[in-house]
Design a protein around this motif. Sequence first.
Motif, mmCIF file in Angstrom:
data_model
loop_
_atom_site.group_PDB
_atom_site.id
_atom_site.type_symbol
_atom_site.label_atom_id
_atom_site.label_comp_id
_atom_site.label_asym_id
_atom_site.label_seq_id
_atom_site.Cartn_x
_atom_site.Cartn_y
_atom_site.Cartn_z
ATOM 1 N N TYR A 26 17.475 -18.675 12.980
ATOM 2 C CA TYR A 26 17.656 -20.076 12.575
ATOM 3 C C TYR A 26 16.984 -21.023 13.574
ATOM 4 C CZ TYR A 26 19.971 -24.614 12.366
ATOM 5 O OH TYR A 26 20.222 -25.967 12.344
ATOM 6 N N LEU A 27 17.128 -20.753 14.860
ATOM 7 C CA LEU A 27 16.575 -21.624 15.894
ATOM 8 C C LEU A 27 15.053 -21.728 15.800
ATOM 9 C CD1 LEU A 27 18.758 -20.535 18.955
ATOM 10 C CD2 LEU A 27 18.890 -22.700 17.721
ATOM 11 N N VAL A 28 14.382 -20.592 15.560
ATOM 12 C CA VAL A 28 12.918 -20.619 15.500
ATOM 13 C C VAL A 28 12.400 -21.260 14.214
ATOM 14 C CG1 VAL A 28 12.652 -18.628 17.017
ATOM 15 C CG2 VAL A 28 12.766 -18.273 14.530
ATOM 16 N N ASN A 210 14.424 -34.020 17.253
ATOM 17 C CA ASN A 210 14.526 -34.223 15.802
ATOM 18 C C ASN A 210 15.312 -33.124 15.098
ATOM 19 O OD1 ASN A 210 12.745 -36.541 15.901
ATOM 20 N ND2 ASN A 210 11.042 -35.100 16.184
ATOM 21 N N VAL A 211 16.030 -32.307 15.864
ATOM 22 C CA VAL A 211 16.769 -31.203 15.253
ATOM 23 C C VAL A 211 18.151 -31.680 14.789
ATOM 24 C CG1 VAL A 211 15.575 -29.443 16.597
ATOM 25 C CG2 VAL A 211 17.664 -30.494 17.513
ATOM 26 N N PRO A 212 18.739 -31.012 13.790
ATOM 27 C CA PRO A 212 20.086 -31.368 13.321
ATOM 28 C C PRO A 212 21.150 -30.938 14.324
ATOM 29 C CG PRO A 212 19.288 -29.412 12.178
ATOM 30 C CD PRO A 212 18.136 -29.928 12.986
ATOM 31 N N PRO A 213 22.357 -31.493 14.244
ATOM 32 C CA PRO A 213 23.440 -31.142 15.176
ATOM 33 C C PRO A 213 23.754 -29.646 15.204
ATOM 34 C CG PRO A 213 24.007 -33.101 13.928
ATOM 35 C CD PRO A 213 22.755 -32.573 13.319
ATOM 36 N N MET A 214 23.621 -28.993 14.044
ATOM 37 C CA MET A 214 23.928 -27.562 13.976
ATOM 38 C C MET A 214 23.016 -26.754 14.893
ATOM 39 S SD MET A 214 25.998 -25.441 12.748
ATOM 40 C CE MET A 214 26.108 -23.654 12.837
ATOM 41 N N TRP A 216 22.098 -27.462 17.918
ATOM 42 C CA TRP A 216 22.621 -27.411 19.279
ATOM 43 C C TRP A 216 23.813 -26.468 19.388
ATOM 44 C CZ3 TRP A 216 19.298 -28.799 22.566
ATOM 45 C CH2 TRP A 216 18.398 -29.844 22.283
ATOM 46 N N VAL A 217 24.587 -26.348 18.321
ATOM 47 C CA VAL A 217 25.694 -25.378 18.313
ATOM 48 C C VAL A 217 25.139 -23.968 18.446
ATOM 49 C CG1 VAL A 217 27.597 -24.414 16.963
ATOM 50 C CG2 VAL A 217 27.162 -26.885 16.911
ATOM 51 N N ALA A 218 24.108 -23.672 17.630
ATOM 52 C CA ALA A 218 23.479 -22.350 17.673
ATOM 53 C C ALA A 218 22.748 -22.130 19.001
ATOM 54 C CB ALA A 218 22.509 -22.187 16.500
ATOM 55 N N PHE A 219 22.100 -23.189 19.511
ATOM 56 C CA PHE A 219 21.319 -23.075 20.750
ATOM 57 C C PHE A 219 22.205 -22.731 21.944
ATOM 58 C CE2 PHE A 219 19.486 -25.016 24.583
ATOM 59 C CZ PHE A 219 18.237 -24.412 24.608
ATOM 60 N N PHE A 220 23.285 -23.493 22.119
ATOM 61 C CA PHE A 220 24.174 -23.243 23.258
ATOM 62 C C PHE A 220 24.950 -21.941 23.074
ATOM 63 C CE2 PHE A 220 23.472 -27.793 23.999
ATOM 64 C CZ PHE A 220 23.274 -27.793 25.372
ATOM 65 N N GLY A 221 25.330 -21.632 21.842
ATOM 66 C CA GLY A 221 26.030 -20.372 21.591
ATOM 67 C C GLY A 221 25.141 -19.174 21.874
ATOM 68 N N SER A 222 23.898 -19.248 21.405
ATOM 69 C CA SER A 222 22.957 -18.159 21.622
ATOM 70 C C SER A 222 22.580 -18.020 23.093
ATOM 71 C CB SER A 222 21.682 -18.386 20.792
ATOM 72 O OG SER A 222 20.711 -17.399 21.064
ATOM 73 N N GLY A 223 22.280 -19.149 23.750
ATOM 74 C CA GLY A 223 21.855 -19.105 25.144
ATOM 75 C C GLY A 223 22.953 -18.675 26.098
#
Length: 306
Positions: A26-28, A210-214, A216-223
């Motif tokens: 999803y992130l990519v 320009n990314v949606p709020p979701m 950042w949830v996936a980004f911090f969870g994944s990282g």
Amino acid sequence: MKQWKIYGILVFVMFIWGFNLPAVKYLVSEVRPVTMTAFRIFLASLTVFSILAVFRIVRKPTKQEWKFIVLGALLNVVCHHYFLSIGLTMTTSSNAGLILGTGPVLTAVLVSLIMRIYPSRLQWVGVILGLFGVSATVLAAGDGTSGLSFGDVFVFLSILTQVFSYMVISKAAKTLDPRLLTAYMFLIGSLVLFLISLFQEPGEIQAFFNVPPMFWVAFFGSGMIGTAVGHMLYNYSVGKAGPSKAAIFMNLNTLFTLVGSSVFLNEDITSRHIFGLVLIVAGVILGSGAAEDIWRKYKLKKSLSE
């Protein structure tokens, strides 16, 4: 730490990684892969250093340990995550998970070859079954063999470089805590990936605004969880159990990835995926030597009871 606790950690890591792969997919789709991966790995390095600082495990590596850190960073972070992130832009999360399932077989075989302990005939059967399972999954897409994509090739290269990195981690773990090794590898690897992104994806940093709020949830969870905690615990387990035993559990990663891809990305799980999964798991059991070990224990138990 007792062996069963190490195995419990490995099962937990496979669960994390299995659901992390759909998150990266999803992130990519929101930010180009190398730029996104560089920042995700940098976040992971900060997370691991913070955790280790609390337990007072952070120290300066020796000159010899720096050699392992740099080599491990290039293999385990730069090459593995570069190929994986690029590959996920061109293939499905389900296919990627199944290809990553060849990791146990590759690890068992490479460890045996490097240590000059050659696989038995049964192990070679496992290797063939595992590779055939991957081929059946990524090639038989609808109309014959047209389903193979460059994305599948990149994902395979990612697991191959990761397998080689486990040899480095296993050697480094003799003097350096694998968790601290992970933190340094992430830091160096993220910086190298960032330099690559400046040339390959110039100006892509602006996409983060320009990314949606979701995202950042996936980004911090994944990282922080999928990458930081997952790799820290897995590298720790490799140092304790060895690369071959730890790799056996990677087939669970495939199972959890299929479930996560279906739940979060609505990807279809077909009979082709199930067939490939069965062959891969069979390949893992045979290729890792687990089947022979179980058979030897059974014969020993039987002879003692007679």
